[in-house]
Write an enzyme that holds these catalytic residues in place. Sequence first.
Site, mmCIF file in Angstrom:
data_model
loop_
_atom_site.group_PDB
_atom_site.id
_atom_site.type_symbol
_atom_site.label_atom_id
_atom_site.label_comp_id
_atom_site.label_asym_id
_atom_site.label_seq_id
_atom_site.Cartn_x
_atom_site.Cartn_y
_atom_site.Cartn_z
ATOM 1 N N LYS A 297 -10.029 -9.550 -0.784
ATOM 2 C CA LYS A 297 -8.945 -9.039 0.068
ATOM 3 C C LYS A 297 -7.949 -10.137 0.449
ATOM 4 C CE LYS A 297 -11.678 -5.271 1.986
ATOM 5 N NZ LYS A 297 -12.006 -4.447 3.137
ATOM 6 N N ASP A 336 -7.697 -0.209 5.787
ATOM 7 C CA ASP A 336 -8.948 -0.283 6.568
ATOM 8 C C ASP A 336 -8.633 -0.117 8.054
ATOM 9 O OD1 ASP A 336 -10.701 -0.692 4.473
ATOM 10 O OD2 ASP A 336 -10.497 -2.872 4.534
#
Length: 506
Positions: A297, A336
């Site tokens: 990420k 997220d």
Amino acid sequence: MNPVETTTRLICPLTATTVEEMRAEMVAAVAEGADMVECRLDYLDPPPDDEQLADLLRDAPCAVLATCRPVREGGYFDGEESHRLAILTAAGTFDSVEIIDVEIDVPADDRPTGTTILSHHDFEHCPENLDDIAREMDASAAAVSKTAFVVEGPDVALRAFDVIRACRKPTLALAMGEHGVLTRILAKKFGAWGMFASLGVGKESAPGQLTVTDMKHLYRWDAVNPETRVFGVIGCPIAHSMSPAIHNAAFAATEYDGVYVPLRIEPGRETFNNFLDAVHERPWLDLRGLSVTIPHKENALVYIGAENCDELAVRIGAVNTITLDETGSLRGDNTDYAGAIDALCDAMNIAREQLAGKRVAVLGAGGVSRALVAALRHYGAAVTIYNRTLRRAEALAEEFGCVAESIDQADETEAEIAINCTALGMYPNVEASPLSRIPETVKVVFDTVYNPLETKLLSMAKQANCLTVSGLDMFVNQAVAQFERWTDTPAPRDVMRDVVLKRLGK
Ligand code: NAP
């Protein structure tokens, strides 16, 4: 033998060791939906005589590719080469045998006549002279070329598509191993002559082979075509990711012309960069979106550049969603945090902005906490971070302007919202909970853990009449947000949710 057609056929290799079992596998492969079977004659023990070949191949229920792979090429036949070639020649006399596989190292004068695939295998790596090999096969008398090689990353796997695109005759090129599964799933997009898929787990004839069932039902084999847009999930490990099942089901439900593939990329910035560089060199891949998971990420944010990422993704330091447009330019987002905040706000029936001034206890100080803390602070909530390792909580608190406490103090919180971002309560340790009681001030409990769906913490919260929010909503929300960003189409939320529930065995 019949003339070779050019439609990409799904070929099921049969690996039984007796003629009776292999014949039964043929029937099973047709029932599963294979277009063709590959009779791996080298698996038969002992090697078949003429009578056994007839029992196997006469009036077969589908088209057959006959292969008798020698040990030197990764197969099981260890007898005389003349015997092996005689078996192949005899197999080729049956009407059902459409084509015979002959390895490239067999001298041209010794190769069985008739319709053949000239094949090349490398079980160690992608050959440096891959283009030369492909050219040699293309110029040969064989009807079809096949090359298969092991790769250490999807960037090198893309070489298989380069080969298919460069060859003039029907070609089957694939990358073996987990890093190469995209070359199997996307074979139809690039017009490969065929692709192999096993009859079931444990029946594979090569590493990385998917099952016929997964190819057809999980990876949309019947729907994939030259125009299909490609999506995928980057991570390591990736084999147990639910994302391919969720997104492919969503594409199917909305009839969106897309397919979603798992992309195992080993840890490290270089491996990540190599893949995206390789994608940039191949605009014809039609890669339009990537989910990014652990451990890439942060690499995604660095590669894309903060100026092309959403503000909170930059603040969090993590991009979990990459969108590519038709020119190849990249955008980075973090769904997220959005998924988590929206799960909370939807349950509370408030807008994100109404989080301002609310007192929130965040339990944990890892990656998920970081995303939530950044978002909660962005919307003005007053956050206290409780963590086992106090140092970690303090560092996060300092960065985002929160208070830090030890997890041992969490039962004493005066917050109205408590969010579990620790692994406590997750299967198989389902009796664990970050709180031993629900504090009096707490009215909303959100557990980011989604396996089990009702954790010990959520069950305690229900008994205390709190509003509860499950990690499932957060998980589905982030996938819904990705789907909508990539496709500009409303996501089939219920379909996506059902996939997760099914995978969790509910
Ligand atoms: P992470 O970065 O590894 O952080 C784990 C956190 O859990 C740390 O704060 C750690 O404390 C704490 N922890 C672990 N074991 C503990 C124990 N025995 N006692 C007390 N604290 C403990 O993990 P993450 O990526 O943030 O993920 C955390 C959880 O979020 C996962 O377990 C998962 O269930 C959930 N999650 C949900 C979704 C969703 O979509 N719903 C997505 C991803 C993750 P220390 O700092 O002291 O080690």
